[in-house]
Design an enzyme around this catalytic site. Structure first.
Site, PDB file in Angstrom:
ATOM      1  N   ARG A 121      16.037   9.166 -24.811  1.00 40.08           N
ATOM      2  CA  ARG A 121      16.041   7.721 -25.073  1.00 40.08           C
ATOM      3  C   ARG A 121      15.109   6.946 -24.152  1.00 40.08           C
ATOM      4  O   ARG A 121      14.901   5.741 -24.342  1.00 40.08           O
ATOM      5  CB  ARG A 121      17.474   7.198 -24.956  1.00 40.08           C
ATOM      6  CG  ARG A 121      18.428   7.927 -25.881  1.00 40.08           C
ATOM      7  CD  ARG A 121      19.869   7.546 -25.673  1.00 40.08           C
ATOM      8  NE  ARG A 121      20.219   6.315 -26.350  1.00 40.08           N
ATOM      9  CZ  ARG A 121      21.414   5.772 -26.304  1.00 40.08           C
ATOM     10  NH1 ARG A 121      22.367   6.344 -25.592  1.00 40.08           N
ATOM     11  NH2 ARG A 121      21.673   4.648 -26.945  1.00 40.08           N
ATOM     12  N   GLN A 127      11.998   5.345 -29.687  1.00 39.30           N
ATOM     13  CA  GLN A 127      12.983   4.281 -29.871  1.00 39.30           C
ATOM     14  C   GLN A 127      13.364   4.074 -31.328  1.00 39.30           C
ATOM     15  O   GLN A 127      14.527   3.799 -31.642  1.00 39.30           O
ATOM     16  CB  GLN A 127      12.451   2.977 -29.274  1.00 39.30           C
ATOM     17  CG  GLN A 127      12.405   2.999 -27.748  1.00 39.30           C
ATOM     18  CD  GLN A 127      11.868   1.706 -27.164  1.00 39.30           C
ATOM     19  OE1 GLN A 127      11.524   0.781 -27.884  1.00 39.30           O
ATOM     20  NE2 GLN A 127      11.779   1.649 -25.849  1.00 39.30           N
ATOM     21  N   ASP A 130      16.204   6.522 -32.563  1.00 39.59           N
ATOM     22  CA  ASP A 130      17.403   6.596 -31.721  1.00 39.59           C
ATOM     23  C   ASP A 130      18.669   6.310 -32.530  1.00 39.59           C
ATOM     24  O   ASP A 130      19.092   5.159 -32.691  1.00 39.59           O
ATOM     25  CB  ASP A 130      17.268   5.612 -30.565  1.00 39.59           C
ATOM     26  CG  ASP A 130      18.376   5.751 -29.534  1.00 39.59           C
ATOM     27  OD1 ASP A 130      19.328   6.506 -29.785  1.00 39.59           O
ATOM     28  OD2 ASP A 130      18.278   5.106 -28.473  1.00 39.59           O
ATOM     29  N   SER A 133      21.691   4.545 -30.598  1.00 40.74           N
ATOM     30  CA  SER A 133      21.583   3.096 -30.436  1.00 40.74           C
ATOM     31  C   SER A 133      21.819   2.359 -31.741  1.00 40.74           C
ATOM     32  O   SER A 133      22.528   1.349 -31.778  1.00 40.74           O
ATOM     33  CB  SER A 133      20.201   2.738 -29.876  1.00 40.74           C
ATOM     34  OG  SER A 133      20.070   3.163 -28.536  1.00 40.74           O
ATOM     35  N   TYR A 232      21.153   4.210 -13.026  1.00 39.38           N
ATOM     36  CA  TYR A 232      21.379   5.292 -13.981  1.00 39.38           C
ATOM     37  C   TYR A 232      21.607   6.636 -13.311  1.00 39.38           C
ATOM     38  O   TYR A 232      22.407   7.431 -13.763  1.00 39.38           O
ATOM     39  CB  TYR A 232      20.196   5.383 -14.954  1.00 39.38           C
ATOM     40  CG  TYR A 232      20.190   4.252 -15.937  1.00 39.38           C
ATOM     41  CD1 TYR A 232      20.944   4.300 -17.091  1.00 39.38           C
ATOM     42  CD2 TYR A 232      19.452   3.096 -15.685  1.00 39.38           C
ATOM     43  CE1 TYR A 232      20.968   3.253 -18.000  1.00 39.38           C
ATOM     44  CE2 TYR A 232      19.468   2.042 -16.594  1.00 39.38           C
ATOM     45  CZ  TYR A 232      20.211   2.124 -17.735  1.00 39.38           C
ATOM     46  OH  TYR A 232      20.230   1.085 -18.618  1.00 39.38           O
TER      47      TYR A 232
END
Length: 384
Positions: A121, A127, A130, A133, A232
């Site tokens: 990701r 993107q 994905d 998401s 993260y």
């Protein structure tokens, strides 16, 4: 080259892998498409819509597998179809690879299986592929509506001749894509929203949507570590985890609605809400556990069941929220698949100068290599 669409074949799944609009896009790229009859009905895409888009209709999943070089699915293939797989075929879907018991079969058959939930990701070019998401965004929205339906009071503040109705207090645990959408939706409905996440970096996102960040005291050294990694890759100390649990416990005790969103592909969902906290919550409050299908964030939650505790708290085990928005979630998922499938092909010209599609499987590619769980007879899945 033909792409097949398999029906989800599950009472708990209403989505379909490709929609008629996606079929049109694939046809423009030069693909033929075959769709299992009834595959899109639960998402309000009738066979006639697929035919109008240029797809053929097959009467069974086995027929689709037999005809197709690339097979698309929402989840895993039906077990009955695996005998029909042949070497060189490609399977694309959310395959739940770390719990999937059919990967050995795919490898033995010589099929290449791509698990879409393994997409890196952090890659900008990935993107638009994905699936986590695209599905989580819708799930976060719908989770708030589920909570509003279960809650016995309104979300916004009302001024009435009989008195003032206070706004609902909503707590969101986990501020990823689903959590952020849940915050935005709850705010639009007029609730007072608080949110927590293990990543301190999520604070700005929460506040930008009008939510209140459940702040946890942090030492200067720990704050620097968290900031350096963006939150993260940060590993919090035991003291921070303990302090965060205390802050969250207090917030949940005063909450009317709690929505938990924490899921980790291939692993059991982390336990965020324990029985001791639930026992202190108000009668009539509602817990929406979006991770109920993978073990649950909330102690006592069960997939697709609503439980009322002895103290009157309703726990909703929302195991597959995207399926409740099947028409839209299928549309987004299909776009993700189309974008990925375009990375698998190359154009070639035969002796008559006719442009032809050909598979271009490249395990050195950072996207294909990350998603491929079987290829050329081998399991490629890294252990977790």
């Amino acid at each position: 080259m033909k792409i097949g669409v398999i029906s989800a074949d599950s009472a708990s799944e209403s989505r379909v892998a490709l929609t008629p609009d996606a079929v049109k896009k694939l046809r423009k790229l030069g693909f033929d498409v075959v769709v299992q009859s009834g595959a899109g009905e639960a998402a309000y895409y009738a066979d006639e819509l697929y035919q109008a888009a240029g797809a053929d209709i097959a009467m069974s999943s086995t027929e689709v597998v037999t005809q197709s070089q690339i097979i698309t699915t929402v989840h895993d293939l039906p077990a009955a179809t695996t005998d029909s797989l042949t070497s060189g075929q490609v399977i694309v879907g959310m395959l739940d690879p770390y719990r999937n018991t059919q990967l050995d079969t795919y490898a033995a058959k010589g099929a290449t299986a791509f698990a879409m939930e393994l997409l890196p990701r952090t890659l900008s070019r990935a993107q638009n592929m994905d699936v986590l998401s695209s599905q989580a965004n819708l799930a976060g929205y719908k989770a708030v509506l589920l909570a509003a339906n279960e809650y016995s009071r309104p979300f916004p503040m009302f001024m009435t001749s009989a008195g003032t109705v206070k706004p609902a207090k909503v707590v969101i645990l986990g501020v990823g894509v689903a959590g952020l959408q849940a915050i935005a939706t709850a705010k639009r409905l007029g609730a007072v929203v608080e949110a927590s996440d293990l990543r301190p970096a999520a604070k700005e996102q929460v506040e930008s949507l009008g939510g209140k960040w459940l702040d946890v005291p942090m030492s200067e050294d720990e704050a620097q570590k968290a900031k350096a990694t963006g939150g993260y890759a940060w590993t919090p100390s035991e003291q921070y985890i303990k302090d965060q649990a205390a802050v969250v416990d207090k917030a949940l005790t005063n909450a009317d609605i709690v929505i938990t969103t924490a899921q980790i592909p291939g692993r059991q969902a982390p336990r965020l809400v324990h029985g001791a906290t639930i026992a202190k919550m108000k009668a009539g409050s509602v817990l929406i556990d979006m991770a109920a299908g993978t073990g649950g964030n909330v102690e006592g939650s069960l997939p697709d069941q609503t439980i009322t505790t002895d103290n009157g708290v309703r726990i909703v085990g929302a195991a597959n929220i995207p399926s409740m928005l099947a028409a839209q979630s299928s549309d987004l998922y299909a776009n993700n698949l189309v974008n990925f499938i375009t990375t698998l092909i190359a154009h070639s010209t035969d002796e008559t100068s006719v442009d032809k599609l050909a598979l271009n499987l490249d395990m050195a590619d950072e996207i294909q290599g990350a998603l491929a769980v079987t290829h050329e007879g081998q399991l490629r899945l890294a252990k977790r």
